[in-house]
Design a protein around this motif. Structure first.
Motif, PDB file in Angstrom:
ATOM      1  N   LEU A  22       8.211   9.202   1.413  1.00 21.74           N
ATOM      2  CA  LEU A  22       7.325  10.316   1.276  1.00 21.74           C
ATOM      3  C   LEU A  22       6.289  10.298   2.125  1.00 21.74           C
ATOM      4  O   LEU A  22       5.894  11.014   2.715  1.00 21.74           O
ATOM      5  CB  LEU A  22       6.399  10.829  -0.379  1.00 21.74           C
TER       6      LEU A  22
ATOM      7  N   GLU B 221       2.352   9.338  -5.625  1.00 23.65           N
ATOM      8  CA  GLU B 221       4.173   9.891  -5.458  1.00 23.65           C
ATOM      9  C   GLU B 221       3.708  11.067  -5.540  1.00 23.65           C
ATOM     10  O   GLU B 221       4.002  12.055  -5.406  1.00 23.65           O
ATOM     11  CB  GLU B 221       5.401   8.653  -6.217  1.00 23.65           C
TER      12      GLU B 221
ATOM     13  N   ARG C  28       4.077  13.744  -2.957  1.00 21.77           N
ATOM     14  CA  ARG C  28       5.113  15.125  -3.312  1.00 21.77           C
ATOM     15  C   ARG C  28       5.248  16.232  -3.763  1.00 21.77           C
ATOM     16  O   ARG C  28       5.472  17.378  -3.021  1.00 21.77           O
ATOM     17  CB  ARG C  28       6.301  14.102  -5.011  1.00 21.77           C
TER      18      ARG C  28
ATOM     19  N   LEU D  34      14.185  16.135  -2.566  1.00 23.34           N
ATOM     20  CA  LEU D  34      11.991  16.343  -2.738  1.00 23.34           C
ATOM     21  C   LEU D  34      12.252  15.611  -3.948  1.00 23.34           C
ATOM     22  O   LEU D  34      11.533  14.312  -4.158  1.00 23.34           O
ATOM     23  CB  LEU D  34      10.971  16.897  -2.125  1.00 23.34           C
TER      24      LEU D  34
END
Lengths: 204, 180
Positions: free
Chosen positions: A40, A91, A95, A31
């Motif tokens: 994502l 992001e 994440r 990841l």
């Protein structure tokens, strides 16, 4: 005692704990290599689908476990909103949410006993070097047993303090609480010794 | 051996109890949990090895699924979240506190202040800030800025830890293992 394992049985409960942990390690590492907002976003919807497929109450429990992250989400959103770099901010947030949600999924579908089993299996190589892991097992058991005892005792002490003191702070119970705990430890250690010790030597 | 085993278990349970008991609000309204105070006390009372082991036991079982962290948090998600450095830092903090405590041989009060500051603040915030910087993708300074408000609370806990350890030492000196 309450654990974070979901009482509701899901398909993930059937997978062995070590396999889930291994998968979690691989997925979490992978990841952090993903740097595309598009991928994502796809992943977060997949994770949401995984939760929702286990039922509404399971998904709500999962959402509640993510809730402590909101201050960080807010800070990152604010920071990247101000610096006008919304893509990077998105992001980072996605994440983090995916990684924590995946880890929570393992926690929610694995019993504490299974987790401890994996831990003890990981420690087993110590036995080859002559280090016994039996004290570890006993320490874990004692720890779990003592938690409710100590919580009850601190609640009693807080109540006694509140009944006798005008102040509201509870830190005054820490000294008597700690002393009582240290005394308990002495008694329990004697009791253990009287019953053959913690098993560092083979006494048969 | 039995004594060490049991002491490690009960001090770890004490850390858990301190996190679950609500409302350790101090005079000037800093809402703090006593949990990191418990971590410091592991070090000042049990010394480096046993104190570190107690904090490690607490963290491992929390990660395994017991909701013992203040606010009822627990589980493997902690390792993926922004607080990961603080989680990993707990055993380190207890160990460093104990290590300093065993070596700074002034009176118990002063030693506890120094030890719990080195362990519970310095040794805890270094991994804590690094972890937060990594997860949130920010500079170390920015990450420190985010947690700086909590330093005040932890400094208060350093002072409390000193007085608590001194009180325990006065009542039952043989119980403060870092000194015997």
């Amino acid at each position: 005692m309450l654990t974070l394992t979901s009482p509701q049985k899901t398909i993930f409960h059937k997978i062995s704990a070590s396999q889930k942990l291994l998968a979690l390690c691989v997925l979490s590492t992978a990841l952090f290599q993903v740097g595309s907002l598009f991928i994502l976003s796809g992943l977060i919807f997949t994770v949401m689908a995984l939760y929702l497929a286990q039922g509404w109450s399971f998904a709500r429990f999962g959402a509640r476990m993510l809730w402590p992250l909101w201050p960080f989400v807010a800070i990152i959103a604010l920071y990247h909103g101000v610096t006008n770099d919304i893509e990077t901010g998105g992001e980072i947030i996605l994440r983090m949410l995916i990684a924590v949600a995946l880890a929570n999924l393992v926690t929610m579908t694995t019993t504490l006993n299974d987790m401890i089993d994996v831990l003890m299996r990981l420690l087993r190589p110590l036995n080859w070097f002559g280090v016994s892991t039996k004290p570890v097992a006993i320490t874990i058991a004692l720890f779990i047993r003592f938690i409710p005892t100590l919580i009850d005792r601190s609640i009693t002490m807080l109540a006694a303090l509140r009944a006798r003191s005008a102040g509201k702070s509870g830190w005054r119970i820490i000294v008597p609480l700690t002393l009582s705990v240290l005394n308990d430890a002495e008694h329990v250690a004697n009791a253990l010794r009287a019953r053959g010790g913690v098993g560092t030597k083979d006494t048969g | 051996m039995e004594r060490s085993t049991v002491l490690i278990a009960v001090l770890a349970a004490l850390v858990a109890a301190l996190g679950l008991v609500p409302k350790f609000t101090l005079a000037f309204g800093v809402p703090i949990t006593a949990q990191s105070l418990g971590i410091m006390m592991c070090g000042t009372v049990l010394g480096a090895k046993r104190g570190g082991a107690a904090a490690l036991l607490f963290i491992v079982l929390t990660l395994a699924g017991l909701p013992l962290l203040a606010g009822g948090r627990g589980g493997l998600g902690l390792l993926s979240g922004p607080s990961v450095g603080f989680i990993i830092g707990f055993p380190l903090a207890a160990f460093v506190t104990g290590w300093v405590m065993e070596r700074v041989q002034t009176n118990v009060l002063t030693s506890s202040f120094i030890a719990s500051f080195m362990g519970g603040v310095v040794a805890l915030y270094i991994p804590g800030v690094i972890g937060m910087a990594l997860i949130l993708d920010k500079s170390l300074m920015a990450a420190f800025g985010l947690v700086s408000a909590f330093v005040i609370g932890d400094l208060v806990k350093v002072v409390i830890c000193g007085f608590v350890t001194q009180a325990i030492y006065r009542a039952q000196p043989e119980k403060v293992l870092s000194r015997s």
